[in-house]
Design a protein around this motif. Structure first.
Motif, PDB file in Angstrom:
ATOM      1  N   SER A   1       0.748  -1.291   0.015  1.00 27.15           N
ATOM      2  CA  SER A   1      -0.036  -0.200   0.016  1.00 27.15           C
ATOM      3  C   SER A   1       0.747   1.192  -0.119  1.00 27.15           C
ATOM      4  CB  SER A   1      -0.869   0.047   1.229  1.00 27.15           C
ATOM      5  OG  SER A   1      -1.808   1.089   1.279  1.00 27.15           O
ATOM      6  N   LEU A   2       2.153   1.375   0.707  1.00 29.09           N
ATOM      7  CA  LEU A   2       2.761   2.245   0.837  1.00 29.09           C
ATOM      8  C   LEU A   2       3.476   2.585  -0.698  1.00 29.09           C
ATOM      9  CD1 LEU A   2       5.001   1.882   4.069  1.00 29.09           C
ATOM     10  CD2 LEU A   2       2.891   3.350   3.589  1.00 29.09           C
ATOM     11  N   CYS A   3       3.806   1.364  -1.421  1.00 27.94           N
ATOM     12  CA  CYS A   3       4.389   1.402  -2.667  1.00 27.94           C
ATOM     13  C   CYS A   3       3.388   2.129  -3.513  1.00 27.94           C
ATOM     14  CB  CYS A   3       4.663   0.122  -3.269  1.00 27.94           C
ATOM     15  SG  CYS A   3       6.030  -0.716  -2.394  1.00 27.94           S
ATOM     16  N   ASP A   4       2.081   1.819  -3.424  1.00 29.64           N
ATOM     17  CA  ASP A   4       1.087   2.489  -4.325  1.00 29.64           C
ATOM     18  C   ASP A   4       0.709   3.918  -3.863  1.00 29.64           C
ATOM     19  OD1 ASP A   4       0.362  -0.253  -5.309  1.00 29.64           O
ATOM     20  OD2 ASP A   4      -1.114  -0.572  -4.126  1.00 29.64           O
ATOM     21  N   ILE A   5       0.932   4.176  -2.874  1.00 33.68           N
ATOM     22  CA  ILE A   5       0.842   5.703  -2.408  1.00 33.68           C
ATOM     23  C   ILE A   5       2.057   6.494  -3.111  1.00 33.68           C
ATOM     24  CG2 ILE A   5       1.386   7.315  -0.515  1.00 33.68           C
ATOM     25  CD1 ILE A   5      -0.018   5.413   1.080  1.00 33.68           C
ATOM     26  N   VAL A   6       3.205   5.763  -3.248  1.00 24.74           N
ATOM     27  CA  VAL A   6       4.224   6.430  -4.168  1.00 24.74           C
ATOM     28  C   VAL A   6       4.154   6.450  -5.559  1.00 24.74           C
ATOM     29  CG1 VAL A   6       6.844   6.120  -4.521  1.00 24.74           C
ATOM     30  CG2 VAL A   6       6.059   5.981  -2.065  1.00 24.74           C
ATOM     31  N   ASP A   7       3.657   5.260  -5.956  1.00 30.51           N
ATOM     32  CA  ASP A   7       3.793   5.263  -7.531  1.00 30.51           C
ATOM     33  C   ASP A   7       2.343   5.609  -8.081  1.00 30.51           C
ATOM     34  OD1 ASP A   7       5.892   3.684  -7.214  1.00 30.51           O
ATOM     35  OD2 ASP A   7       4.825   1.958  -7.276  1.00 30.51           O
TER      36      ASP A   7
END
Length: 196
Positions: free
Chosen positions: A95-101
């Motif tokens: 989910s943190l990756c999705d926030i960044v990407d």
């Protein structure tokens, strides 16, 4: 382009104070920051990031039901900071990756790399695999002048090398040590047990 950062260090290396300092720097410039901390870290109460030197700031508690992506999408902060990120699960790290990407919001996650047995935490495992940038927050071994890379669990002042992976505690329960001092303590403990 936003990035996912994982800043790891041994116990007592100043990770929480770094979270609070970074939040202060953003806020001093009038920028919005979202602070997150896992529910399992209740050492100083839930819903706050607290440094060992006594500085404290309210934070959003990460629970199994919390959708960090939706919250970030609604708030659109300038940065997201996560303390005790080793306690995250794989889905929370993704989910943190999705926030960044997808939202182009930088995320800086702070936590331990490994537990008191030298084994990776679930959150750390996935952060090490997925982070764009990995940085070490350094501190000195409790017993010598070397860099501390291990977390030694203690009970009644004696090192212990068995037990559950997660046991919340501070200086009364954990010491930052180098690999050599950790190994020596482990051998002494094994000899003490064998001699009984």
């Amino acid at each position: 382009m936003a990035k996912l950062y994982f800043r790891y260090g041994a116990m007592n290396s100043g990770k929480s104070i770094e979270v609070l300092r970074t939040a202060h720097n953003y806020e001093e410039q009038g920028k919005q920051v979202l602070l997150f901390t896992p529910a399992v870290d209740d050492r100083y109460g839930t819903g706050a990031i607290t440094s060992r030197i006594g500085i404290r700031k309210e934070a959003i508690v990460i629970t199994a039901k919390l959708d960090m992506f939706k919250l970030a999408e609604r708030e659109m902060p300038n940065c997201i900071l996560v303390d005790e990120a080793q306690f995250l699960n794989e889905q929370q790290v993704r989910s943190l990756c999705d926030i960044v990407d997808e939202l182009d919001i930088p995320v800086i996650a702070y936590g331990l790399r490994a537990d008191f047995l030298g084994k990776l935490f679930e959150g750390s495992y996935h952060l090490l695999a997925l982070a764009d940038k990995i940085e070490e927050v350094k501190t000195v071994c409790w017993h010598c002048q070397s860099k501390a890379t291990m977390n030694m669990r203690c009970k009644d002042g004696e090192p212990v090398f068995e037990g559950e992976q997660i046991m919340i505690g501070g200086n009364e329960s954990y010491l930052p040590v180098c690999r050599k001092c950790y190994g020596l303590a482990r051998k002494k403990a094994a000899a003490r047990i064998a001699g009984r």
